[in-house]
Scaffold this motif. Structure first.
Motif, mmCIF file in Angstrom:
data_model
loop_
_atom_site.group_PDB
_atom_site.id
_atom_site.type_symbol
_atom_site.label_atom_id
_atom_site.label_comp_id
_atom_site.label_asym_id
_atom_site.label_seq_id
_atom_site.Cartn_x
_atom_site.Cartn_y
_atom_site.Cartn_z
ATOM 1 N N ARG A 1 20.951 0.997 1.775
ATOM 2 C CA ARG A 1 21.596 1.983 2.920
ATOM 3 C C ARG A 1 22.685 2.681 2.414
ATOM 4 N NH1 ARG A 1 19.990 -2.618 6.382
ATOM 5 N NH2 ARG A 1 22.261 -3.424 6.036
ATOM 6 N N TRP A 2 23.699 2.272 1.493
ATOM 7 C CA TRP A 2 24.587 2.877 1.114
ATOM 8 C C TRP A 2 24.020 3.674 -0.077
ATOM 9 C CZ3 TRP A 2 26.823 2.377 -3.905
ATOM 10 C CH2 TRP A 2 28.265 3.050 -4.285
ATOM 11 N N TYR A 3 23.221 3.476 -0.766
ATOM 12 C CA TYR A 3 22.435 4.506 -1.605
ATOM 13 C C TYR A 3 22.053 5.784 -0.844
ATOM 14 C CZ TYR A 3 22.259 1.345 -5.997
ATOM 15 O OH TYR A 3 22.513 0.628 -7.033
ATOM 16 N N SER B 1 9.247 4.931 9.791
ATOM 17 C CA SER B 1 8.220 5.056 10.929
ATOM 18 C C SER B 1 8.587 5.463 12.085
ATOM 19 C CB SER B 1 7.901 3.208 11.141
ATOM 20 O OG SER B 1 8.911 2.815 11.560
ATOM 21 N N HIS B 2 7.510 5.442 13.045
ATOM 22 C CA HIS B 2 7.639 6.137 14.429
ATOM 23 C C HIS B 2 8.776 5.041 15.366
ATOM 24 C CE1 HIS B 2 4.966 2.619 15.139
ATOM 25 N NE2 HIS B 2 5.418 2.569 16.424
ATOM 26 N N THR B 3 9.119 3.797 14.658
ATOM 27 C CA THR B 3 10.236 3.234 15.315
ATOM 28 C C THR B 3 11.510 3.323 14.444
ATOM 29 O OG1 THR B 3 9.572 1.230 13.977
ATOM 30 C CG2 THR B 3 8.592 1.562 16.340
ATOM 31 N N GLY B 4 11.643 4.060 13.493
ATOM 32 C CA GLY B 4 12.906 4.407 12.679
ATOM 33 C C GLY B 4 13.066 3.403 11.730
ATOM 34 N N GLN B 5 12.131 2.490 11.483
ATOM 35 C CA GLN B 5 12.270 1.605 10.287
ATOM 36 C C GLN B 5 11.981 2.479 8.941
ATOM 37 O OE1 GLN B 5 9.250 -1.333 10.011
ATOM 38 N NE2 GLN B 5 10.681 -2.834 9.118
ATOM 39 N N ASP C 1 0.766 -1.007 -0.004
ATOM 40 C CA ASP C 1 -0.140 0.001 0.078
ATOM 41 C C ASP C 1 0.827 1.391 -0.090
ATOM 42 O OD1 ASP C 1 -2.335 1.276 -0.255
ATOM 43 O OD2 ASP C 1 -2.587 1.466 1.762
ATOM 44 N N ASP C 2 1.950 1.345 -0.808
ATOM 45 C CA ASP C 2 2.847 2.426 -1.178
ATOM 46 C C ASP C 2 3.540 2.605 0.159
ATOM 47 O OD1 ASP C 2 4.128 4.339 -2.693
ATOM 48 O OD2 ASP C 2 2.515 5.934 -1.798
ATOM 49 N N HIS C 3 3.686 1.643 0.838
ATOM 50 C CA HIS C 3 4.686 1.840 2.200
ATOM 51 C C HIS C 3 5.314 0.525 2.325
ATOM 52 C CE1 HIS C 3 2.412 5.431 3.318
ATOM 53 N NE2 HIS C 3 3.519 5.685 3.779
ATOM 54 N N TYR C 4 6.637 0.393 1.902
ATOM 55 C CA TYR C 4 7.087 -0.816 1.990
ATOM 56 C C TYR C 4 8.554 -0.952 3.119
ATOM 57 C CZ TYR C 4 4.876 -0.498 -2.532
ATOM 58 O OH TYR C 4 3.873 -0.438 -3.385
ATOM 59 N N THR C 5 8.536 -2.068 3.513
ATOM 60 C CA THR C 5 9.787 -2.193 4.532
ATOM 61 C C THR C 5 11.161 -2.212 3.334
ATOM 62 O OG1 THR C 5 9.614 -4.487 4.645
ATOM 63 C CG2 THR C 5 8.429 -3.109 6.113
ATOM 64 N N ILE C 6 12.449 -2.456 4.352
ATOM 65 C CA ILE C 6 13.560 -2.730 3.344
ATOM 66 C C ILE C 6 13.460 -4.014 2.996
ATOM 67 C CG2 ILE C 6 15.005 -3.147 5.332
ATOM 68 C CD1 ILE C 6 16.952 -1.185 3.847
ATOM 69 N N SER C 7 13.088 -4.937 3.553
ATOM 70 C CA SER C 7 13.297 -6.375 3.366
ATOM 71 C C SER C 7 12.208 -6.502 1.994
ATOM 72 C CB SER C 7 12.716 -7.349 4.479
ATOM 73 O OG SER C 7 11.383 -6.896 5.053
ATOM 74 N N GLU C 8 10.940 -5.699 1.940
ATOM 75 C CA GLU C 8 10.253 -5.907 0.757
ATOM 76 C C GLU C 8 10.950 -5.281 -0.558
ATOM 77 O OE1 GLU C 8 5.681 -5.623 2.447
ATOM 78 O OE2 GLU C 8 7.006 -3.827 2.686
ATOM 79 N N VAL C 9 11.595 -4.224 -0.163
ATOM 80 C CA VAL C 9 12.319 -3.535 -1.337
ATOM 81 C C VAL C 9 13.451 -4.496 -1.925
ATOM 82 C CG1 VAL C 9 13.618 -1.582 -2.165
ATOM 83 C CG2 VAL C 9 11.478 -1.189 -0.580
ATOM 84 N N VAL C 10 14.091 -5.084 -0.879
ATOM 85 C CA VAL C 10 15.252 -6.008 -1.273
ATOM 86 C C VAL C 10 14.734 -6.977 -2.218
ATOM 87 C CG1 VAL C 10 16.679 -8.077 -0.265
ATOM 88 C CG2 VAL C 10 16.742 -5.564 0.740
ATOM 89 N N ALA C 11 13.399 -7.727 -1.538
ATOM 90 C CA ALA C 11 12.867 -8.860 -2.294
ATOM 91 C C ALA C 11 12.296 -8.401 -3.906
ATOM 92 C CB ALA C 11 11.610 -9.396 -1.752
ATOM 93 N N PHE C 12 11.910 -7.257 -3.920
ATOM 94 C CA PHE C 12 11.612 -6.743 -5.173
ATOM 95 C C PHE C 12 12.329 -6.242 -5.986
ATOM 96 C CE2 PHE C 12 9.834 -3.056 -7.533
ATOM 97 C CZ PHE C 12 8.939 -3.652 -8.338
ATOM 98 N N THR C 13 13.563 -5.580 -5.694
ATOM 99 C CA THR C 13 14.614 -5.054 -6.602
ATOM 100 C C THR C 13 15.809 -5.962 -6.684
ATOM 101 O OG1 THR C 13 15.617 -4.115 -4.775
ATOM 102 C CG2 THR C 13 14.151 -2.658 -5.902
#
Length: 154
Positions: free
Chosen positions: A47-49, A61-65, A27-39
């Motif tokens: 993180r380097w980018y 997110s409010h937790t820093g994710q 829903d237009d908000h992806y975690t880093i693990s979702e982006v890793v799997a997708f890209t």
């Protein structure tokens, strides 16, 4: 905020048609693990980018994710295409900086992409020459193989 959102101006599409039908269901908000799997990129690369300014202002997110958006995925698609061209990372970072600076950098962006295009065309010509050599060698070995098979069957 993404590179594309920081300008506040009209933007072009990053990499052509989007691949929304293949995107993770976030829903237009992806975690880093979702982006890793997708890209196919690693979390370290993402993180380097971000660290070098190629992928700045990723929302958290409010937790820093990290929370990536569809615009971030579009940007990453463009970055992937630029990587395939052989564009140096420094030039990709410069392009990202120019995008963030706004519309007055269109000329410089145009020149950067035009130069990259010329480099790609030169590489394509070089690869065509290489392909022609391979085709000749393959043809030679195919003919030689047929000749040997014909002599053995006599």
């Amino acid at each position: 905020m993404t590179v594309m959102e920081t300008t506040g101006t009209r933007t072009d599409t990053c990499a052509g048609e989007t691949r929304q039908n293949r995107r993770p269901d976030g829903d237009d908000h992806y975690t880093i693990s979702e982006v890793v799997a997708f890209t196919g990129l690693t979390a370290h690369t993402l993180r380097w980018y971000e660290r070098i300014g190629l992928m700045p202002h990723v929302d958290r997110s409010h937790t820093g994710q990290r929370r990536y958006t569809n615009r971030d995925l579009d940007w990453l698609d463009l970055v992937g295409k630029l990587r395939l061209t052989g564009m140096p990372v420094a030039d990709m970072v410069r392009y990202a900086e120019l995008v963030r600076e706004g519309d007055h950098t269109y000329g410089e962006r145009f020149e950067l992409l035009k130069t990259t295009r010329e480099d790609v065309l030169a590489r394509i010509d070089e690869l065509r020459g290489t392909l022609a050599v391979l085709d000749r060698k393959i043809s030679f070995y195919a003919d030689a193989g047929r000749a040997l098979a014909s002599e053995r069957s006599r």
